[in-house]
Design a protein around this motif. Structure first.
Motif, mmCIF file in Angstrom:
data_model
loop_
_atom_site.group_PDB
_atom_site.id
_atom_site.type_symbol
_atom_site.label_atom_id
_atom_site.label_comp_id
_atom_site.label_asym_id
_atom_site.label_seq_id
_atom_site.Cartn_x
_atom_site.Cartn_y
_atom_site.Cartn_z
ATOM 1 N N MET A 121 -17.944 11.074 -3.125
ATOM 2 C CA MET A 121 -18.061 11.510 -4.425
ATOM 3 C C MET A 121 -18.386 10.433 -5.069
ATOM 4 S SD MET A 121 -15.586 13.352 -6.997
ATOM 5 C CE MET A 121 -14.129 13.090 -5.794
ATOM 6 N N THR A 122 -19.784 10.575 -5.960
ATOM 7 C CA THR A 122 -20.314 9.564 -6.659
ATOM 8 C C THR A 122 -20.778 9.762 -7.987
ATOM 9 O OG1 THR A 122 -22.778 9.914 -5.782
ATOM 10 C CG2 THR A 122 -21.087 8.517 -4.390
ATOM 11 N N CYS A 123 -20.489 11.029 -8.521
ATOM 12 C CA CYS A 123 -21.124 11.538 -9.846
ATOM 13 C C CYS A 123 -20.102 12.421 -10.593
ATOM 14 C CB CYS A 123 -22.442 11.853 -9.825
ATOM 15 S SG CYS A 123 -22.768 13.615 -9.272
ATOM 16 N N LEU A 124 -20.216 12.425 -11.810
ATOM 17 C CA LEU A 124 -19.488 13.145 -12.455
ATOM 18 C C LEU A 124 -19.295 14.810 -12.184
ATOM 19 C CD1 LEU A 124 -17.015 13.293 -14.599
ATOM 20 C CD2 LEU A 124 -18.354 13.153 -16.290
ATOM 21 N N THR A 125 -20.674 15.099 -11.865
ATOM 22 C CA THR A 125 -21.069 16.609 -11.675
ATOM 23 C C THR A 125 -20.214 17.035 -10.331
ATOM 24 O OG1 THR A 125 -22.926 16.453 -12.648
ATOM 25 C CG2 THR A 125 -22.715 18.140 -11.035
ATOM 26 N N ASP A 182 -15.830 19.696 -7.141
ATOM 27 C CA ASP A 182 -14.741 19.420 -6.269
ATOM 28 C C ASP A 182 -13.370 19.902 -7.142
ATOM 29 O OD1 ASP A 182 -16.752 18.893 -4.608
ATOM 30 O OD2 ASP A 182 -16.409 16.636 -4.379
ATOM 31 N N PHE A 183 -13.237 19.487 -8.244
ATOM 32 C CA PHE A 183 -11.636 19.616 -9.002
ATOM 33 C C PHE A 183 -11.519 21.093 -8.999
ATOM 34 C CE2 PHE A 183 -9.346 20.082 -12.544
ATOM 35 C CZ PHE A 183 -8.179 19.598 -12.276
ATOM 36 N N ALA A 192 1.380 8.226 -9.008
ATOM 37 C CA ALA A 192 1.290 9.549 -8.078
ATOM 38 C C ALA A 192 0.517 10.577 -8.518
ATOM 39 C CB ALA A 192 2.923 10.018 -8.154
ATOM 40 N N ILE A 193 0.369 10.532 -9.799
ATOM 41 C CA ILE A 193 -0.712 11.821 -10.380
ATOM 42 C C ILE A 193 -2.084 11.417 -9.919
ATOM 43 C CG2 ILE A 193 -1.702 12.431 -12.305
ATOM 44 C CD1 ILE A 193 1.009 11.969 -13.845
ATOM 45 N N LEU A 194 -2.384 10.038 -9.955
ATOM 46 C CA LEU A 194 -3.713 9.529 -9.450
ATOM 47 C C LEU A 194 -3.807 10.056 -7.931
ATOM 48 C CD1 LEU A 194 -4.329 6.111 -10.987
ATOM 49 C CD2 LEU A 194 -5.701 8.311 -11.402
ATOM 50 N N HIS A 195 -2.812 9.476 -7.354
ATOM 51 C CA HIS A 195 -2.662 9.991 -5.703
ATOM 52 C C HIS A 195 -3.001 11.622 -5.368
ATOM 53 C CE1 HIS A 195 -2.156 8.866 -1.573
ATOM 54 N NE2 HIS A 195 -1.144 10.120 -1.497
ATOM 55 N N GLN A 196 -2.291 12.216 -6.325
ATOM 56 C CA GLN A 196 -2.300 13.678 -6.059
ATOM 57 C C GLN A 196 -3.726 14.206 -6.302
ATOM 58 O OE1 GLN A 196 0.225 16.033 -8.689
ATOM 59 N NE2 GLN A 196 -0.382 17.681 -8.208
ATOM 60 N N LEU A 197 -4.411 13.639 -7.572
ATOM 61 C CA LEU A 197 -5.829 14.110 -7.693
ATOM 62 C C LEU A 197 -6.628 13.928 -6.748
ATOM 63 C CD1 LEU A 197 -7.775 15.352 -9.583
ATOM 64 C CD2 LEU A 197 -7.776 13.111 -10.891
ATOM 65 N N ALA A 198 -6.493 12.511 -5.918
ATOM 66 C CA ALA A 198 -7.275 11.919 -5.028
ATOM 67 C C ALA A 198 -7.344 12.933 -3.841
ATOM 68 C CB ALA A 198 -7.067 10.399 -4.814
ATOM 69 N N LEU A 199 -6.090 13.183 -3.664
ATOM 70 C CA LEU A 199 -5.589 14.197 -2.365
ATOM 71 C C LEU A 199 -6.411 15.476 -2.468
ATOM 72 C CD1 LEU A 199 -1.774 13.295 -1.331
ATOM 73 C CD2 LEU A 199 -3.865 12.765 0.003
ATOM 74 N N GLN A 200 -6.328 15.951 -3.826
ATOM 75 C CA GLN A 200 -6.926 17.350 -3.822
ATOM 76 C C GLN A 200 -8.341 17.241 -3.798
ATOM 77 O OE1 GLN A 200 -5.682 19.242 -7.552
ATOM 78 N NE2 GLN A 200 -7.725 20.279 -7.768
ATOM 79 N N LEU A 201 -8.928 16.061 -4.082
ATOM 80 C CA LEU A 201 -10.473 15.976 -3.963
ATOM 81 C C LEU A 201 -10.800 15.528 -2.623
ATOM 82 C CD1 LEU A 201 -10.976 14.265 -7.560
ATOM 83 C CD2 LEU A 201 -11.560 16.539 -6.781
ATOM 84 N N ASN A 202 -10.003 15.104 -1.878
ATOM 85 C CA ASN A 202 -10.402 14.663 -0.458
ATOM 86 C C ASN A 202 -10.209 15.613 0.499
ATOM 87 O OD1 ASN A 202 -11.791 11.712 -0.716
ATOM 88 N ND2 ASN A 202 -9.750 11.581 -1.793
#
Length: 186
Positions: A1-5, A10-11, A176-186
Protein backbone atom coordinates in the motif's frame (compact mmCIF):
# COMPACT_ATOMS: atom_id res chain seq x y z
CA UNK A 1 0.00 0.00 0.00
CA UNK A 2 1.56 3.25 -1.09
CA UNK A 3 -1.20 5.84 -1.32
CA UNK A 4 -4.05 7.17 0.76
CA UNK A 5 -6.65 5.99 -1.76
CA UNK A 6 -5.40 2.40 -1.35
CA UNK A 7 -5.50 2.76 2.44
CA UNK A 8 -9.10 4.00 2.39
CA UNK A 9 -10.22 1.22 0.05
CA UNK A 10 -8.44 -1.50 2.02
CA UNK A 11 -9.66 -0.19 5.38
CA UNK A 12 -13.28 -0.01 4.27
CA UNK A 13 -13.25 -3.40 2.54
CA UNK A 14 -11.61 -5.43 5.31
CA UNK A 15 -13.39 -6.74 8.37
CA UNK A 16 -11.78 -5.55 11.62
CA UNK A 17 -9.58 -8.09 13.36
CA UNK A 18 -10.19 -8.88 17.01
CA UNK A 19 -8.53 -6.50 19.43
CA UNK A 20 -6.06 -7.35 22.16
CA UNK A 21 -7.98 -8.16 25.33
CA UNK A 22 -6.48 -7.79 28.77
CA UNK A 23 -9.42 -8.02 31.19
CA UNK A 24 -13.15 -7.50 31.60
CA UNK A 25 -14.09 -3.85 31.08
CA UNK A 26 -16.99 -1.77 32.26
CA UNK A 27 -16.09 1.72 31.04
CA UNK A 28 -16.15 3.02 27.45
CA UNK A 29 -13.62 5.26 25.77
CA UNK A 30 -12.68 6.18 22.22
CA UNK A 31 -9.60 7.50 20.48
CA UNK A 32 -9.26 9.20 17.11
CA UNK A 33 -6.64 7.95 14.68
CA UNK A 34 -6.27 11.21 12.73
CA UNK A 35 -4.75 10.60 9.32
CA UNK A 36 -3.40 13.87 7.96
CA UNK A 37 -4.10 14.13 4.21
CA UNK A 38 -0.76 15.00 2.66
CA UNK A 39 1.05 13.69 -0.40
CA UNK A 40 2.77 11.35 2.06
CA UNK A 41 -0.02 10.86 4.64
CA UNK A 42 0.82 10.98 8.33
CA UNK A 43 -0.78 9.87 11.55
CA UNK A 44 -1.14 12.47 14.29
CA UNK A 45 -0.11 11.44 17.81
CA UNK A 46 0.33 13.20 21.12
CA UNK A 47 2.61 12.87 24.09
CA UNK A 48 0.50 13.06 27.21
CA UNK A 49 1.33 15.69 29.80
CA UNK A 50 3.84 14.57 32.41
CA UNK A 51 1.57 16.03 35.11
CA UNK A 52 -1.27 13.56 34.45
CA UNK A 53 -2.08 10.88 37.04
CA UNK A 54 -2.22 8.04 34.53
CA UNK A 55 -0.08 7.31 31.48
CA UNK A 56 1.91 10.52 32.04
CA UNK A 57 4.38 11.24 29.23
CA UNK A 58 3.20 8.35 27.07
CA UNK A 59 2.48 8.61 23.36
CA UNK A 60 -1.23 8.36 22.63
CA UNK A 61 -3.95 9.08 20.14
CA UNK A 62 -6.28 11.94 21.09
CA UNK A 63 -9.18 10.47 23.01
CA UNK A 64 -10.65 9.56 26.34
CA UNK A 65 -13.62 8.39 28.34
CA UNK A 66 -17.15 8.59 27.01
CA UNK A 67 -19.34 11.35 28.45
CA UNK A 68 -23.06 11.03 29.15
CA UNK A 69 -23.52 13.86 26.62
CA UNK A 70 -21.83 11.91 23.79
CA UNK A 71 -24.34 10.44 21.35
CA UNK A 72 -21.83 7.79 20.23
CA UNK A 73 -18.21 6.72 20.60
CA UNK A 74 -17.47 8.61 17.39
CA UNK A 75 -18.71 11.73 19.18
CA UNK A 76 -16.45 10.84 22.12
CA UNK A 77 -13.37 10.58 19.90
CA UNK A 78 -14.19 13.82 18.06
CA UNK A 79 -14.92 15.73 21.29
CA UNK A 80 -11.73 14.53 22.93
CA UNK A 81 -9.61 15.32 19.84
CA UNK A 82 -11.01 18.86 19.88
CA UNK A 83 -10.40 19.24 23.62
CA UNK A 84 -6.85 17.87 23.49
CA UNK A 85 -5.42 19.21 20.22
CA UNK A 86 -8.09 21.50 18.70
CA UNK A 87 -9.07 19.32 15.73
CA UNK A 88 -12.48 20.72 14.72
CA UNK A 89 -15.00 17.83 14.58
CA UNK A 90 -16.41 19.18 11.30
CA UNK A 91 -12.95 18.78 9.73
CA UNK A 92 -12.82 15.02 10.37
CA UNK A 93 -14.03 12.61 7.71
CA UNK A 94 -14.73 9.46 9.73
CA UNK A 95 -13.87 6.31 7.77
CA UNK A 96 -14.95 3.80 10.39
CA UNK A 97 -13.77 2.10 13.53
CA UNK A 98 -11.65 -0.79 14.66
CA UNK A 99 -12.75 -3.47 17.08
CA UNK A 100 -12.73 -2.24 20.69
CA UNK A 101 -9.65 -3.04 22.74
CA UNK A 102 -9.44 -3.43 26.49
CA UNK A 103 -7.01 -1.26 28.42
CA UNK A 104 -5.26 -2.11 31.65
CA UNK A 105 -6.94 0.97 33.11
CA UNK A 106 -10.37 -0.67 32.93
CA UNK A 107 -11.67 0.89 29.69
CA UNK A 108 -12.99 -0.66 26.53
CA UNK A 109 -11.37 1.64 23.95
CA UNK A 110 -12.83 1.99 20.45
CA UNK A 111 -10.39 3.36 17.85
CA UNK A 112 -12.07 5.69 15.33
CA UNK A 113 -10.23 6.19 12.02
CA UNK A 114 -10.64 9.58 10.37
CA UNK A 115 -9.09 11.80 7.74
CA UNK A 116 -8.18 15.40 8.52
CA UNK A 117 -6.92 18.14 6.17
CA UNK A 118 -3.26 19.11 6.35
CA UNK A 119 -3.86 22.79 7.16
CA UNK A 120 -5.34 22.43 10.65
CA UNK A 121 -3.64 24.62 13.26
CA UNK A 122 -3.23 22.20 16.19
CA UNK A 123 -3.08 23.58 19.72
CA UNK A 124 -2.19 21.32 22.62
CA UNK A 125 -4.33 21.59 25.73
CA UNK A 126 -1.45 22.07 28.20
CA UNK A 127 -3.33 20.26 30.97
CA UNK A 128 -3.48 17.07 28.87
CA UNK A 129 -0.86 17.19 26.10
CA UNK A 130 2.85 18.09 26.13
CA UNK A 131 3.51 17.51 22.44
CA UNK A 132 1.78 16.91 19.10
CA UNK A 133 3.67 15.15 16.33
CA UNK A 134 3.14 13.14 13.16
CA UNK A 135 4.55 9.84 11.93
CA UNK A 136 4.42 8.60 8.33
CA UNK A 137 1.24 6.53 8.00
CA UNK A 138 2.68 3.72 5.93
CA UNK A 139 5.74 3.39 8.17
CA UNK A 140 3.49 3.09 11.23
CA UNK A 141 1.41 0.41 9.47
CA UNK A 142 4.37 -1.67 8.30
CA UNK A 143 4.20 -4.90 10.30
CA UNK A 144 7.98 -5.41 10.23
CA UNK A 145 8.29 -2.13 12.22
CA UNK A 146 6.12 -3.57 15.02
CA UNK A 147 7.92 -5.31 17.87
CA UNK A 148 6.61 -6.92 21.02
CA UNK A 149 7.58 -8.50 24.28
CA UNK A 150 5.58 -10.96 26.32
CA UNK A 151 5.36 -10.17 30.00
CA UNK A 152 3.63 -11.81 32.94
CA UNK A 153 1.56 -9.41 35.06
CA UNK A 154 -0.64 -10.57 37.91
CA UNK A 155 -0.10 -14.14 36.77
CA UNK A 156 -1.33 -13.47 33.23
CA UNK A 157 0.84 -13.41 30.11
CA UNK A 158 0.39 -10.21 28.12
CA UNK A 159 1.85 -9.12 24.81
CA UNK A 160 3.08 -5.53 24.82
CA UNK A 161 3.62 -3.99 21.39
CA UNK A 162 5.99 -1.16 20.63
CA UNK A 163 7.08 0.82 17.60
CA UNK A 164 9.95 3.29 17.38
CA UNK A 165 9.78 6.40 15.24
CA UNK A 166 12.92 8.51 15.39
CA UNK A 167 13.45 9.17 19.11
CA UNK A 168 9.90 8.33 20.18
CA UNK A 169 8.72 5.00 21.50
CA UNK A 170 5.07 4.24 20.86
CA UNK A 171 4.01 1.34 23.05
CA UNK A 172 1.19 -0.28 24.98
CA UNK A 173 -2.37 0.26 23.83
CA UNK A 174 -1.41 2.88 21.23
CA UNK A 175 1.04 0.48 19.57
CA UNK A 176 -1.49 -2.37 19.89
CA UNK A 177 -4.05 -0.24 18.03
CA UNK A 178 -1.50 0.43 15.27
CA UNK A 179 -0.75 -3.29 15.11
CA UNK A 180 -4.46 -4.13 14.91
CA UNK A 181 -4.95 -1.67 12.03
CA UNK A 182 -1.88 -3.00 10.22
CA UNK A 183 -3.18 -6.58 10.57
CA UNK A 184 -6.56 -5.55 9.23
CA UNK A 185 -4.94 -4.01 6.15
CA UNK A 186 -2.51 -6.83 5.45
Amino acid sequence: MTCLTDFIRDFQLNVPVAGVSFSQQDKSAAVLLPIVCKQQPTLLLTRRATTLRSHAGQVAFPGGAADATDASLIDTALREAFEEVAIPPNQVQVLGQLSPMNSLGGYQVTPIVGLIPSGIDYHANDAEVDDIFEVPLFDALSLHQHKYIDIIRFGTRRRVFFYWYKNRMIWGLTAAILHQLALQLN
